[in-house]
Design an enzyme around this catalytic site. Sequence first.
Site, mmCIF file in Angstrom:
data_model
loop_
_atom_site.group_PDB
_atom_site.id
_atom_site.type_symbol
_atom_site.label_atom_id
_atom_site.label_comp_id
_atom_site.label_asym_id
_atom_site.label_seq_id
_atom_site.Cartn_x
_atom_site.Cartn_y
_atom_site.Cartn_z
ATOM 1 N N CYS A 169 7.500 4.091 5.836
ATOM 2 C CA CYS A 169 6.440 4.114 4.386
ATOM 3 C C CYS A 169 7.682 3.820 3.481
ATOM 4 O O CYS A 169 7.147 2.923 2.388
ATOM 5 C CB CYS A 169 5.375 4.847 4.657
ATOM 6 N N CYS A 206 -3.482 3.079 9.505
ATOM 7 C CA CYS A 206 -2.390 3.704 10.304
ATOM 8 C C CYS A 206 -1.952 3.864 11.177
ATOM 9 O O CYS A 206 -0.267 3.726 11.460
ATOM 10 C CB CYS A 206 -1.451 2.601 8.726
ATOM 11 N N CYS A 222 -0.443 7.479 7.234
ATOM 12 C CA CYS A 222 -2.433 8.458 7.086
ATOM 13 C C CYS A 222 -2.470 7.121 8.249
ATOM 14 O O CYS A 222 -2.588 7.011 9.027
ATOM 15 C CB CYS A 222 -2.568 6.724 5.946
ATOM 16 N N CYS A 259 0.747 -1.211 -0.035
ATOM 17 C CA CYS A 259 0.162 -0.504 -0.197
ATOM 18 C C CYS A 259 0.934 1.192 -0.085
ATOM 19 O O CYS A 259 0.701 2.009 -0.879
ATOM 20 C CB CYS A 259 -1.109 0.017 0.756
ATOM 21 N N CYS A 260 1.745 1.485 0.463
ATOM 22 C CA CYS A 260 3.024 2.258 0.913
ATOM 23 C C CYS A 260 4.057 3.141 -0.870
ATOM 24 O O CYS A 260 3.556 4.258 -0.651
ATOM 25 C CB CYS A 260 3.809 2.227 2.400
#
EC number: 1.8.4.10
Length: 279
Positions: A274, A251, A248, A165-166
């Site tokens: 990240c 998270c 985010c 995702c990062c």
Amino acid sequence: MVLNPQSNRVPAPSADETVKPAPTLQVLSDDPASDATRGALAADPPLVPTDAMLEELARESQQLESATPQEILRWAVDRFAPKFTMATAFGPEGMTIIHMLAEIAPETPIFNLETGYQFEETLALREKVKQRYGIEVEFKYPELSVEQYEQLHGGPLYKTDPNRCCYDRKIRVLHEAARGWHAWASAIRRDQSPDRAKAPIVGWDRKFQLVKVSPLANWTKKDVWGLISKEDIPYNELHDKGYPSVGCQPCTRVVQIGEDERAGRWSGFQKTECGLHTS
């Protein structure tokens, strides 16, 4: 095509919601074959990390060890502008650097990686920066909106594979944003985490292929907040609610007494970065 993901933002997780870690996290690396088109190598004119240039950066970094952040920024602007930029997540360190740049070089382009998962309190700082300094921070977006991205992966990927995702929503976006610049400012401090402890003041960023300048590397949390208080610098109101480090929304959690200041990031995973500031 670049889509604005703000209309598909995710709600904040409830206080009792827990994120179950995947058994293992995939370690993602960039394709070395694409190095020739990255960062300063894609600039006009390009800035190539020759042995002589790397030696110069090492010398300058050592000489700047005793310099103030303002002196480091002035050096960076004199050396690299107009191909000097800054990425910010609107953290206290980033807001401090923005304050300094507003006095030293307010024309410096500044951007934020808008993943679509950021807190509304974080996004609100963009307008505060504009009102206070006359600087408009540019949002850089992933190709897919949050809704499209989660449909593609069958749900929120941050719950099972935060590295991916990062990578998709930050690192890929920064690769594109860094293309054509010679240098960028980062707001990391060496005392934030073991991953950042050896960060040079000035060095070649191998991942993004441009010069990375860290004017606050030698500063402490106390130094940062001392300046924020003295100069009344805008900051994220979440810092007053137990969030020393804000990323985010899904998270990031409140940090408990005695925990590392980045302990609230990706809680439950063996992950504290990240990937923007790791080689």
